[in-house]
Design an enzyme around this catalytic site. Structure first.
Site, short mmCIF file in Angstrom:
data_model
loop_
_atom_site.label_atom_id
_atom_site.label_comp_id
_atom_site.label_asym_id
_atom_site.label_seq_id
_atom_site.Cartn_x
_atom_site.Cartn_y
_atom_site.Cartn_z
N CYS A 104 0.83 -1.25 0.06
CA CYS A 104 0.10 -0.06 -0.05
C CYS A 104 0.79 1.39 -0.03
O CYS A 104 0.45 2.41 0.00
CB CYS A 104 -0.88 0.11 1.19
N HIS A 141 -1.46 11.43 16.03
CA HIS A 141 -1.71 10.44 14.93
C HIS A 141 -0.61 9.67 14.31
O HIS A 141 0.38 10.08 14.08
CB HIS A 141 -2.28 11.33 13.66
N HIS A 144 -3.97 4.78 10.02
CA HIS A 144 -5.24 3.83 10.37
C HIS A 144 -5.31 2.60 10.16
O HIS A 144 -4.39 1.85 9.82
CB HIS A 144 -6.14 4.39 9.35
N ASP A 148 -8.11 -5.73 6.42
CA ASP A 148 -7.72 -6.34 5.09
C ASP A 148 -6.41 -7.03 5.22
O ASP A 148 -5.76 -7.10 4.44
CB ASP A 148 -7.95 -5.80 3.86
N ARG A 156 -4.69 -4.58 9.29
CA ARG A 156 -3.67 -3.84 8.51
C ARG A 156 -3.64 -2.41 9.41
O ARG A 156 -4.29 -1.84 9.04
CB ARG A 156 -3.73 -3.94 7.09
N CYS A 158 -1.90 0.74 9.08
CA CYS A 158 -1.10 1.31 7.94
C CYS A 158 -0.72 2.74 8.51
O CYS A 158 -1.53 3.72 8.84
CB CYS A 158 -2.39 1.56 6.96
#
Length: 171
Positions: A104, A141, A144, A148, A156, A158
């Site tokens: 990704c 932060h 996310h 999947d 995941r 990410c």
């Protein structure tokens, strides 16, 4: 689900091309009095204070929820064994044995190192329904979480590379 993932990646790439979250040569900052790899006490530091301490690219991602461009972060395809920490406060977040190649463009993990090292918040920005992952110690932060990922969790995480510090094993 696949369309949502594609849309999420596309929007992240689009909105991160503003230059707000360029890759940092970020190392633990000895001028950051809140950085500790052993203290797990929750921090209540204002964004004004963080802005004085953090590099601009890290501040943009960690405190303003920006996203670094896909395939530009230093950890997206790294495979060195070790531990990932919050770049803002030093909280232990992920182990490399939970990292996987998701293609990704961002570092992806199937689980956090400890259940209480991260917290989750609903994120409905950009017309999407996502779950934001924050550092449980400093509420920065990180990225996310999606459904999947590979076994055993199917998750995941990410993450933005700029939000992470890495220490290789046997360091």
């Amino acid at each position: 689900m696949r369309n949502a993932r594609y849309l999420s990646m596309l929007l992240c790439m689009l909105f991160s091309c503003t230059g707000r979250a360029q890759q940092s040569k970020n190392k633990p900052d000895m001028h950051n009095p809140h950085y500790s790899r052993t203290d797990t006490t929750h921090l209540n530091v204002s964004n004004a204070e963080w802005k004085k301490i953090l590099p601009a690219d890290l501040y943009a991602v960690a405190r303003e929820q920006a996203t670094e461009r896909a395939f530009t972060g230093k950890y997206w395809d790294a495979d060195t064994r070790g531990t990932y920490y919050c770049a803002v406060c030093g909280n232990k977040l992920f182990r490399s044995d939970a990292k996987f190649a998701s293609s990704c463009g961002w570092p992806s993990f199937f689980e956090a190192d400890r259940p209480n090292s991260v917290i989750y918040k609903e994120d409905n920005t950009y017309g999407m329904q996502r779950i934001e992952v924050e550092c449980a110690r400093c509420n920065s932060h990180l990225g996310h979480i999606f459904d999947d990922g590979p076994p055993p969790t199917g998750k995941r995480f990410c993450m933005n590379s700029v939000s992470l510090d890495f220490e290789p094993d046997n360091h």
